[in-house]
Motif scaffolding. Structure first.
Motif, PDB file in Angstrom:
ATOM      1  N   ALA A 150     -18.582 -38.006 -18.601  1.00 48.40           N
ATOM      2  CA  ALA A 150     -19.575 -38.624 -19.477  1.00 48.40           C
ATOM      3  C   ALA A 150     -20.885 -37.847 -19.404  1.00 48.40           C
ATOM      4  O   ALA A 150     -21.388 -37.561 -18.321  1.00 48.40           O
ATOM      5  CB  ALA A 150     -19.792 -40.074 -19.064  1.00 48.40           C
ATOM      6  N   GLY A 151     -21.416 -37.457 -20.553  1.00 50.64           N
ATOM      7  CA  GLY A 151     -22.681 -36.736 -20.619  1.00 50.64           C
ATOM      8  C   GLY A 151     -22.530 -35.233 -20.581  1.00 50.64           C
ATOM      9  O   GLY A 151     -23.504 -34.507 -20.805  1.00 50.64           O
ATOM     10  N   ASP A 152     -21.304 -34.727 -20.281  1.00 48.30           N
ATOM     11  CA  ASP A 152     -21.091 -33.275 -20.243  1.00 48.30           C
ATOM     12  C   ASP A 152     -21.048 -32.713 -21.660  1.00 48.30           C
ATOM     13  O   ASP A 152     -20.452 -33.313 -22.564  1.00 48.30           O
ATOM     14  CB  ASP A 152     -19.781 -32.943 -19.533  1.00 48.30           C
ATOM     15  N   LYS A 212     -22.679 -28.202 -19.438  1.00 44.61           N
ATOM     16  CA  LYS A 212     -23.994 -28.541 -18.913  1.00 44.61           C
ATOM     17  C   LYS A 212     -23.984 -30.035 -18.661  1.00 44.61           C
ATOM     18  O   LYS A 212     -23.806 -30.836 -19.562  1.00 44.61           O
ATOM     19  CB  LYS A 212     -25.092 -28.184 -19.917  1.00 44.61           C
ATOM     20  N   ARG A 213     -24.139 -30.399 -17.356  1.00 46.43           N
ATOM     21  CA  ARG A 213     -24.084 -31.797 -16.994  1.00 46.43           C
ATOM     22  C   ARG A 213     -25.350 -32.527 -17.432  1.00 46.43           C
ATOM     23  O   ARG A 213     -26.364 -31.911 -17.768  1.00 46.43           O
ATOM     24  CB  ARG A 213     -23.905 -31.953 -15.488  1.00 46.43           C
ATOM     25  N   ALA A 214     -25.296 -33.843 -17.350  1.00 48.97           N
ATOM     26  CA  ALA A 214     -26.452 -34.662 -17.731  1.00 48.97           C
ATOM     27  C   ALA A 214     -27.635 -34.427 -16.799  1.00 48.97           C
ATOM     28  O   ALA A 214     -28.796 -34.569 -17.205  1.00 48.97           O
ATOM     29  CB  ALA A 214     -26.048 -36.146 -17.728  1.00 48.97           C
ATOM     30  N   ASP A 215     -27.342 -34.036 -15.529  1.00 46.57           N
ATOM     31  CA  ASP A 215     -28.448 -33.801 -14.575  1.00 46.57           C
ATOM     32  C   ASP A 215     -28.975 -32.381 -14.639  1.00 46.57           C
ATOM     33  O   ASP A 215     -29.788 -31.960 -13.824  1.00 46.57           O
ATOM     34  CB  ASP A 215     -27.991 -34.136 -13.147  1.00 46.57           C
ATOM     35  N   GLY A 216     -28.473 -31.556 -15.587  1.00 49.43           N
ATOM     36  CA  GLY A 216     -28.971 -30.200 -15.775  1.00 49.43           C
ATOM     37  C   GLY A 216     -28.160 -29.139 -15.078  1.00 49.43           C
ATOM     38  O   GLY A 216     -28.356 -27.945 -15.323  1.00 49.43           O
ATOM     39  N   THR A 217     -27.257 -29.525 -14.184  1.00 53.99           N
ATOM     40  CA  THR A 217     -26.425 -28.544 -13.501  1.00 53.99           C
ATOM     41  C   THR A 217     -25.269 -28.129 -14.399  1.00 53.99           C
ATOM     42  O   THR A 217     -25.032 -28.723 -15.451  1.00 53.99           O
ATOM     43  CB  THR A 217     -25.869 -29.128 -12.191  1.00 53.99           C
ATOM     44  N   SER A 218     -24.541 -27.089 -13.957  1.00 54.30           N
ATOM     45  CA  SER A 218     -23.439 -26.559 -14.762  1.00 54.30           C
ATOM     46  C   SER A 218     -22.124 -26.609 -13.990  1.00 54.30           C
ATOM     47  O   SER A 218     -22.111 -26.687 -12.758  1.00 54.30           O
ATOM     48  CB  SER A 218     -23.731 -25.117 -15.173  1.00 54.30           C
ATOM     49  N   LYS A 219     -21.008 -26.544 -14.753  1.00 54.18           N
ATOM     50  CA  LYS A 219     -19.675 -26.422 -14.147  1.00 54.18           C
ATOM     51  C   LYS A 219     -18.753 -25.755 -15.168  1.00 54.18           C
ATOM     52  O   LYS A 219     -18.971 -25.829 -16.378  1.00 54.18           O
ATOM     53  CB  LYS A 219     -19.126 -27.781 -13.737  1.00 54.18           C
ATOM     54  N   PHE A 220     -17.735 -25.071 -14.625  1.00 52.30           N
ATOM     55  CA  PHE A 220     -16.772 -24.418 -15.514  1.00 52.30           C
ATOM     56  C   PHE A 220     -15.903 -25.464 -16.233  1.00 52.30           C
ATOM     57  O   PHE A 220     -15.561 -26.503 -15.670  1.00 52.30           O
ATOM     58  CB  PHE A 220     -15.877 -23.458 -14.729  1.00 52.30           C
ATOM     59  N   ALA A 221     -15.547 -25.134 -17.428  1.00 55.27           N
ATOM     60  CA  ALA A 221     -14.649 -26.014 -18.198  1.00 55.27           C
ATOM     61  C   ALA A 221     -13.200 -25.667 -17.869  1.00 55.27           C
ATOM     62  O   ALA A 221     -12.846 -24.498 -17.736  1.00 55.27           O
ATOM     63  CB  ALA A 221     -14.892 -25.853 -19.690  1.00 55.27           C
ATOM     64  N   GLN A 222     -12.370 -26.706 -17.739  1.00 51.29           N
ATOM     65  CA  GLN A 222     -10.933 -26.519 -17.517  1.00 51.29           C
ATOM     66  C   GLN A 222     -10.170 -26.885 -18.801  1.00 51.29           C
ATOM     67  O   GLN A 222     -10.446 -27.899 -19.431  1.00 51.29           O
ATOM     68  CB  GLN A 222     -10.458 -27.410 -16.365  1.00 51.29           C
TER      69      GLN A 222
END
Length: 361
Positions: free
Chosen positions: A44-46, A61-71
């Motif tokens: 949620a929020g990504d 880009k997460r709701a808190d501003g951090t990042s993660k790779f998409a699967q």
């Protein structure tokens, strides 16, 4: 003219297809997902990161501003269903009303067949019995097969053959009855009258049956041929009515014939003669002063009147014995042809409500 919608289900497969449940077409399409993938770890929020050229990066880009790779995982096959209610075929609608019209009379037709066959069993008229049963069978099966070309063609030919045979039988019995009516009866007894009535009644039973079968076959000829033009229907109806009028004329002549031979009946005239003599004697005795006060003159006068009336009653009752064969039995088919003509040639609009279908003339 109206028909309950619920009756459609009982009028054969082709007609029952007009019910909404049968006219609703469900179409399912499978979408080819080969080479397609879906995001597997979106929370949620990504949101996918967007490159400067408008494309998407393989990262969230997460709701808190951090990042993660998409699967990504391979997309599963997708099925899409849609429902469409097919429009009504007006020709099928008209046929539905025609079948409903026939169906309402089937009980009467079957009852008439039972009545006729009871008579034929005694007379062992196998061919006539077979023709009548065949017409009834065709009528019962028609609602299931009216749209099948081979069935219609073969049974149309059969109906024509039965109609042709019935017309020959009509001519045959007309001739036999005419010969009886042309015979001269100068001096008869009551047994002769009874015999004449029974003889005519037997001829009329076969005559009426032949006319009934002719009318039945003519009606089914129209239905099997599928020619519902008004001119043709009226022509067929006119032929039935012509034969029916001939039957009625023969019946009137027969009733007149029975009346005439009753008039020369020895018993009837004897009764009238004795009655007249008794009445004259009663009047004569009543004029004798010494006797007129007694009961003898009254008895003779009253008895004479009774015997004279009895003789007259014997004459009057003779033609009444033929009354049960006065009707030709063709009205049911004339009425059905009129109804078919109205259905196919005089309908202005078709309306529906929750329970019924209406044809408006």
């Amino acid at each position: 003219i109206h028909m309950p919608i619920g009756e459609l289900a009982s009028l054969g497969g082709a007609v029952s297809s007009m019910l909404p449940a049968f006219r609703t077409l469900t179409q399912t399409v499978s979408v080819n997902t080969s080479g397609l993938y879906r995001l597997a770890n979106a929370a949620a929020g990504d949101k996918l990161k967007i490159a400067k050229n408008g494309s998407f990066w393989g990262a969230f880009k997460r709701a808190d501003g951090t990042s993660k790779f998409a699967q990504l995982v391979e997309a599963e096959p997708v099925s899409i269903s849609s429902q469409t209610v097919m429009p009504l075929n007006p020709a099928t609608m008209m046929m539905a009303f025609a079948l409903y019209s026939i169906e309402r009379q089937m009980d009467n037709i079957l009852e008439m067949e039972k009545h006729i066959l009871a008579f034929l069993e005694q007379e062992k008229a196998a061919q006539i019995e077979a023709d009548l049963k065949m017409l009834t069978s065709i009528t019962c099966e028609y609602k299931y097969n009216w749209d099948k070309e081979q069935y219609v063609a073969s049974n149309h030919k059969l109906a024509l053959d039965i109609k042709r045979t019935a017309a020959k039988n009509i001519a045959f019995y007309q001739k036999q009855i005419a010969e009886i009516l042309d015979s001269k009866q100068f001096l008869v007894v009551n047994k002769t009258i009874d015999s004449a009535v029974k003889g005519l009644e037997k001829k009329y039973k076969y005559y009426r049956l032949s006319l009934y079968i002719y009318s039945f076959a003519s009606f089914m000829e129209v239905m099997l041929l599928g020619n519902f033009q008004e001119e043709y229907i009226l022509q067929v109806k006119g032929e039935i009515e012509k034969y029916s009028e001939e039957y009625h004329r023969f019946y009137l002549h027969s009733a007149d014939y029975i009346t005439k031979i009753a008039e020369v009946s020895i018993e009837a005239n004897a009764m009238k003669g004795i009655g007249s003599v008794g009445k004259v004697l009663g009047n004569f005795i009543g004029s004798i002063p010494l006797i007129k006060e007694g009961p003898v003159d009254e008895w003779l006068m009253e008895g004479g009147s009774y015997l004279k009336q009895t003789g007259q009653n014997m004459k009057n009752s003779a033609p009444q014995k033929l009354e049960k064969i006065s009707e030709s039995g063709t009205k049911i088919f004339v009425a059905k042809l009129d109804e078919i003509n109205h259905i196919y040639n005089h309908i202005d609009s078709i309306y529906f409500d929750r329970d019924n279908i209406y044809l408006v003339i």
